[in-house]
Design an enzyme around this catalytic site. Structure first.
Site, PDB file in Angstrom:
ATOM      1  N   ARG A   1     -23.212  -3.325 -39.041  1.00 21.90           N
ATOM      2  CA  ARG A   1     -22.338  -3.357 -37.868  1.00 21.90           C
ATOM      3  C   ARG A   1     -21.100  -4.184 -38.159  1.00 21.90           C
ATOM      4  O   ARG A   1     -21.127  -5.107 -38.979  1.00 21.90           O
ATOM      5  CB  ARG A   1     -23.081  -3.944 -36.662  1.00 21.90           C
ATOM      6  CG  ARG A   1     -24.226  -3.069 -36.170  1.00 21.90           C
ATOM      7  CD  ARG A   1     -24.805  -3.635 -34.890  1.00 21.90           C
ATOM      8  NE  ARG A   1     -23.904  -3.434 -33.776  1.00 21.90           N
ATOM      9  CZ  ARG A   1     -24.037  -2.491 -32.845  1.00 21.90           C
ATOM     10  NH1 ARG A   1     -25.060  -1.669 -32.879  1.00 21.90           N
ATOM     11  NH2 ARG A   1     -23.170  -2.371 -31.875  1.00 21.90           N
TER      12      ARG A   1
ATOM     13  N   GLU B   1     -28.009  13.917 -36.456  1.00 19.92           N
ATOM     14  CA  GLU B   1     -29.166  13.207 -35.929  1.00 19.92           C
ATOM     15  C   GLU B   1     -29.054  13.294 -34.424  1.00 19.92           C
ATOM     16  O   GLU B   1     -28.118  12.744 -33.831  1.00 19.92           O
ATOM     17  CB  GLU B   1     -29.168  11.742 -36.390  1.00 19.92           C
ATOM     18  CG  GLU B   1     -30.355  10.975 -35.814  1.00 19.92           C
ATOM     19  CD  GLU B   1     -30.404   9.519 -36.258  1.00 19.92           C
ATOM     20  OE1 GLU B   1     -29.848   9.185 -37.324  1.00 19.92           O
ATOM     21  OE2 GLU B   1     -30.999   8.715 -35.512  1.00 19.92           O
TER      22      GLU B   1
ATOM     23  N   HIS C   1     -37.053  -0.045 -34.101  1.00 19.54           N
ATOM     24  CA  HIS C   1     -37.497  -1.162 -33.263  1.00 19.54           C
ATOM     25  C   HIS C   1     -39.002  -1.154 -33.021  1.00 19.54           C
ATOM     26  O   HIS C   1     -39.661  -2.203 -33.096  1.00 19.54           O
ATOM     27  CB  HIS C   1     -36.730  -1.122 -31.937  1.00 19.54           C
ATOM     28  CG  HIS C   1     -36.944  -2.335 -31.108  1.00 19.54           C
ATOM     29  ND1 HIS C   1     -37.899  -2.394 -30.121  1.00 19.54           N
ATOM     30  CD2 HIS C   1     -36.358  -3.551 -31.134  1.00 19.54           C
ATOM     31  CE1 HIS C   1     -37.883  -3.592 -29.573  1.00 19.54           C
ATOM     32  NE2 HIS C   1     -36.954  -4.316 -30.164  1.00 19.54           N
TER      33      HIS C   1
ATOM     34  N   ARG D   1     -24.288  -8.454 -37.103  1.00 20.42           N
ATOM     35  CA  ARG D   1     -25.276  -9.222 -36.334  1.00 20.42           C
ATOM     36  C   ARG D   1     -26.659  -9.200 -36.971  1.00 20.42           C
ATOM     37  O   ARG D   1     -27.467 -10.060 -36.705  1.00 20.42           O
ATOM     38  CB  ARG D   1     -25.345  -8.731 -34.892  1.00 20.42           C
ATOM     39  CG  ARG D   1     -25.942  -7.364 -34.755  1.00 20.42           C
ATOM     40  CD  ARG D   1     -26.108  -6.983 -33.302  1.00 20.42           C
ATOM     41  NE  ARG D   1     -24.837  -6.762 -32.647  1.00 20.42           N
ATOM     42  CZ  ARG D   1     -24.694  -5.997 -31.561  1.00 20.42           C
ATOM     43  NH1 ARG D   1     -25.749  -5.421 -31.029  1.00 20.42           N
ATOM     44  NH2 ARG D   1     -23.516  -5.806 -31.013  1.00 20.42           N
TER      45      ARG D   1
ATOM     46  N   HIS E   1     -33.714   7.322 -32.226  1.00 19.27           N
ATOM     47  CA  HIS E   1     -33.271   6.350 -31.224  1.00 19.27           C
ATOM     48  C   HIS E   1     -34.269   6.257 -30.088  1.00 19.27           C
ATOM     49  O   HIS E   1     -34.500   7.226 -29.383  1.00 19.27           O
ATOM     50  CB  HIS E   1     -31.876   6.655 -30.666  1.00 19.27           C
ATOM     51  CG  HIS E   1     -31.210   5.408 -30.166  1.00 19.27           C
ATOM     52  ND1 HIS E   1     -30.862   4.381 -31.004  1.00 19.27           N
ATOM     53  CD2 HIS E   1     -30.896   4.998 -28.936  1.00 19.27           C
ATOM     54  CE1 HIS E   1     -30.339   3.406 -30.300  1.00 19.27           C
ATOM     55  NE2 HIS E   1     -30.345   3.743 -29.043  1.00 19.27           N
ATOM     56  N   GLY E   2     -34.861   5.102 -29.958  1.00 17.91           N
ATOM     57  CA  GLY E   2     -35.790   4.847 -28.868  1.00 17.91           C
ATOM     58  C   GLY E   2     -37.164   5.469 -29.045  1.00 17.91           C
ATOM     59  O   GLY E   2     -37.972   5.446 -28.107  1.00 17.91           O
TER      60      GLY E   2
ATOM     61  N   HIS F   1     -28.127  -0.379 -40.545  1.00 16.13           N
ATOM     62  CA  HIS F   1     -26.846  -0.221 -39.846  1.00 16.13           C
ATOM     63  C   HIS F   1     -26.009  -1.460 -40.142  1.00 16.13           C
ATOM     64  O   HIS F   1     -26.381  -2.567 -39.743  1.00 16.13           O
ATOM     65  CB  HIS F   1     -27.124  -0.091 -38.340  1.00 16.13           C
ATOM     66  CG  HIS F   1     -25.916   0.186 -37.495  1.00 16.13           C
ATOM     67  ND1 HIS F   1     -26.011   0.500 -36.159  1.00 16.13           N
ATOM     68  CD2 HIS F   1     -24.592   0.188 -37.783  1.00 16.13           C
ATOM     69  CE1 HIS F   1     -24.788   0.693 -35.664  1.00 16.13           C
ATOM     70  NE2 HIS F   1     -23.911   0.497 -36.634  1.00 16.13           N
TER      71      HIS F   1
ATOM     72  N   ASN G   1     -35.936   2.219 -40.023  1.00 14.22           N
ATOM     73  CA  ASN G   1     -34.750   1.385 -39.817  1.00 14.22           C
ATOM     74  C   ASN G   1     -35.201  -0.086 -39.806  1.00 14.22           C
ATOM     75  O   ASN G   1     -36.013  -0.488 -38.975  1.00 14.22           O
ATOM     76  CB  ASN G   1     -34.093   1.763 -38.479  1.00 14.22           C
ATOM     77  CG  ASN G   1     -32.852   0.944 -38.208  1.00 14.22           C
ATOM     78  OD1 ASN G   1     -32.852  -0.269 -38.391  1.00 14.22           O
ATOM     79  ND2 ASN G   1     -31.786   1.575 -37.759  1.00 14.22           N
TER      80      ASN G   1
ATOM     81  N   HIS H   1     -33.995  -4.737 -37.565  1.00 19.23           N
ATOM     82  CA  HIS H   1     -34.511  -5.837 -36.747  1.00 19.23           C
ATOM     83  C   HIS H   1     -35.343  -6.843 -37.524  1.00 19.23           C
ATOM     84  O   HIS H   1     -35.648  -7.915 -37.011  1.00 19.23           O
ATOM     85  CB  HIS H   1     -35.196  -5.292 -35.498  1.00 19.23           C
ATOM     86  CG  HIS H   1     -34.198  -4.568 -34.640  1.00 19.23           C
ATOM     87  ND1 HIS H   1     -33.031  -5.182 -34.221  1.00 19.23           N
ATOM     88  CD2 HIS H   1     -34.132  -3.301 -34.204  1.00 19.23           C
ATOM     89  CE1 HIS H   1     -32.308  -4.303 -33.529  1.00 19.23           C
ATOM     90  NE2 HIS H   1     -32.953  -3.168 -33.519  1.00 19.23           N
TER      91      HIS H   1
ATOM     92  N   THR I   1     -27.562  -2.069 -28.548  1.00 22.52           N
ATOM     93  CA  THR I   1     -27.864  -1.145 -29.636  1.00 22.52           C
ATOM     94  C   THR I   1     -26.929   0.049 -29.461  1.00 22.52           C
ATOM     95  O   THR I   1     -26.159   0.097 -28.507  1.00 22.52           O
ATOM     96  CB  THR I   1     -29.354  -0.719 -29.611  1.00 22.52           C
ATOM     97  OG1 THR I   1     -29.601   0.165 -30.706  1.00 22.52           O
ATOM     98  CG2 THR I   1     -29.723  -0.040 -28.308  1.00 22.52           C
ATOM     99  N   THR I   2     -26.980   0.998 -30.397  1.00 21.41           N
ATOM    100  CA  THR I   2     -26.096   2.160 -30.292  1.00 21.41           C
ATOM    101  C   THR I   2     -26.342   2.856 -28.953  1.00 21.41           C
ATOM    102  O   THR I   2     -27.475   3.199 -28.635  1.00 21.41           O
ATOM    103  CB  THR I   2     -26.391   3.142 -31.447  1.00 21.41           C
ATOM    104  OG1 THR I   2     -26.430   2.402 -32.660  1.00 21.41           O
ATOM    105  CG2 THR I   2     -25.342   4.211 -31.536  1.00 21.41           C
TER     106      THR I   2
ATOM    107  N   GLU J   1     -26.202   3.658 -41.584  1.00 23.16           N
ATOM    108  CA  GLU J   1     -25.566   3.972 -40.296  1.00 23.16           C
ATOM    109  C   GLU J   1     -24.319   3.124 -40.201  1.00 23.16           C
ATOM    110  O   GLU J   1     -24.371   1.911 -40.461  1.00 23.16           O
ATOM    111  CB  GLU J   1     -26.480   3.584 -39.139  1.00 23.16           C
ATOM    112  CG  GLU J   1     -27.664   4.473 -38.963  1.00 23.16           C
ATOM    113  CD  GLU J   1     -28.562   3.953 -37.842  1.00 23.16           C
ATOM    114  OE1 GLU J   1     -28.198   2.975 -37.162  1.00 23.16           O
ATOM    115  OE2 GLU J   1     -29.630   4.524 -37.674  1.00 23.16           O
TER     116      GLU J   1
HETATM  117  N1  PXP Z   1     -30.731   6.298 -35.093  1.00 19.81           N
HETATM  118  C1  PXP Z   1     -29.557   5.672 -34.842  1.00 19.81           C
HETATM  119  C2  PXP Z   1     -28.305   6.417 -35.033  1.00 19.81           C
HETATM  120  C3  PXP Z   1     -29.528   4.327 -34.425  1.00 19.81           C
HETATM  121  O1  PXP Z   1     -28.353   3.720 -34.193  1.00 19.81           O
HETATM  122  C4  PXP Z   1     -30.747   3.638 -34.288  1.00 19.81           C
HETATM  123  C5  PXP Z   1     -30.736   2.197 -33.884  1.00 19.81           C
HETATM  124  O2  PXP Z   1     -30.099   1.449 -34.867  1.00 19.81           O
HETATM  125  C6  PXP Z   1     -31.936   4.323 -34.582  1.00 19.81           C
HETATM  126  C7  PXP Z   1     -31.906   5.661 -34.949  1.00 19.81           C
HETATM  127  C8  PXP Z   1     -33.259   3.655 -34.480  1.00 19.81           C
HETATM  128  O3  PXP Z   1     -33.517   3.410 -33.141  1.00 19.81           O
HETATM  129  P1  PXP Z   1     -34.768   2.532 -32.727  1.00 19.81           P
HETATM  130  O4  PXP Z   1     -34.573   1.167 -33.304  1.00 19.81           O
HETATM  131  O5  PXP Z   1     -34.742   2.582 -31.245  1.00 19.81           O
HETATM  132  O6  PXP Z   1     -35.982   3.191 -33.337  1.00 19.81           O
END
Ligand code: PXP
Length: 249
Positions: free
Chosen positions: A45, A151, A214, A49, A191-192, A43, A7, A10, A100-101, A70
């Site tokens: 948005r 996901e 991230h 942003r 995510h995370g 993503h 992703n 950032h 974030t989401t 996304e």
């Molecule tokens: N999956 C989804 C659905 C997300 O919204 C995000 C953040 O945009 C990610 C994965 C990636 O998350 P991270 O940036 O924490 O790795």
């Protein structure tokens, strides 16, 4: 082996801090692919942003692996997706004020709206995934739509404060992963996830794809910092040694 989708949001966040042209998420995507990423995720948005519409269109033309968009299940975003045609859309919840989401999509609570969005996207030839919490109710609701994948949100696992909490959240993910596959849905997660917590998730049976952003951008910023400083120092040295070459008339 689970595939890595990077992703690149950032990279665009840093660019948007100055509203300039660098760092370019399109260049970042090319470097990710050259380094072995199986796909690129961004993503778009509602508030734009980080990723801009232009980024998405150029990414569509330049990404050679797979482009995963996304987005929220809104009419505006569905229209953009049907026009740009990413390889895959992951529907996510979106609140303007969130950093974030936050949390997965409540498919069970808005079954018709999500099912309609999934159908429109799939009719447009796009592979559809739903970002949901690892909750059996949500997985079953996802299975009743035209989405082909889910996901699973790894946020609760990633944010767990104690080893016991993390183990419990991990077991929830493992159980949810098994149910996802039993329902015939492709199993993705994200995510995370970080360099510190990715191993157990990547080891879950049948894990198809991990979406990670991230932590990879953070690693690139820190581990690329020394070379970035060396390069700027080289330029300043050049100007010091050959000022007549570089002074502007
Ligand atoms: N999956 C989804 C659905 C997300 O919204 C995000 C953040 O945009 C990610 C994965 C990636 O998350 P991270 O940036 O924490 O790795």
């Amino acid at each position: 082996m689970a595939l890595l989708c990077v992703n690149i949001d950032h990279v665009a966040t840093v660019r948007q801090a100055r509203r300039t042209f660098e760092p370019d998420p399109v260049t970042a995507a090319m470097i990710c692919e050259a380094a072995g990423a199986a796909g690129i995720t961004c993503h778009l948005r509602e508030d734009r942003r980080h990723i801009q519409d232009r980024d998405l269109r150029i990414l569509r033309q330049t990404v050679k692996t797979r482009l995963n968009l996304e987005m929220a299940a809104t009419a505006e975003m569905i229209g953009i997706a049907l026009e740009v045609k990413p390889d895959m859309v992951t529907l996510v919840p979106e609140k303007r004020e969130e950093i974030t989401t936050e949390g997965g999509l409540d498919v069970a609570g808005q079954q018709k709206r999500i099912a309609d969005a999934a159908r429109q996207l799939r009719d447009g030839g796009i592979f559809v995934s739903l970002f949901i919490n690892p909750d059996p109710l949500q997985i079953e609701a996802a299975g009743a739509t035209d989405a082909e994948a889910v996901e699973l949100n790894t946020g609760a696992y990633a944010n767990a404060r104690t080893p016991d909490d993390r183990r419990r959240e991990y077991q929830i993910l493992v159980t949810a992963s098994a149910l996802t596959r039993t329902m015939g849905l492709t199993l993705n997660a994200g995510h995370g996830l970080t360099y510190q917590n990715v191993l157990p998730v990547a080891a879950i049976e049948g894990m198809n794809e991990l979406n990670i952003g991230h932590t990879i951008v953070s690693y690139a910023v820190l581990y690329g910092m020394a070379e970035a400083v060396r390069q700027m120092t080289r330029l300043i040295e050049k100007a010091t040694h050959f000022p007549q070459l570089y002074r502007m008339a």
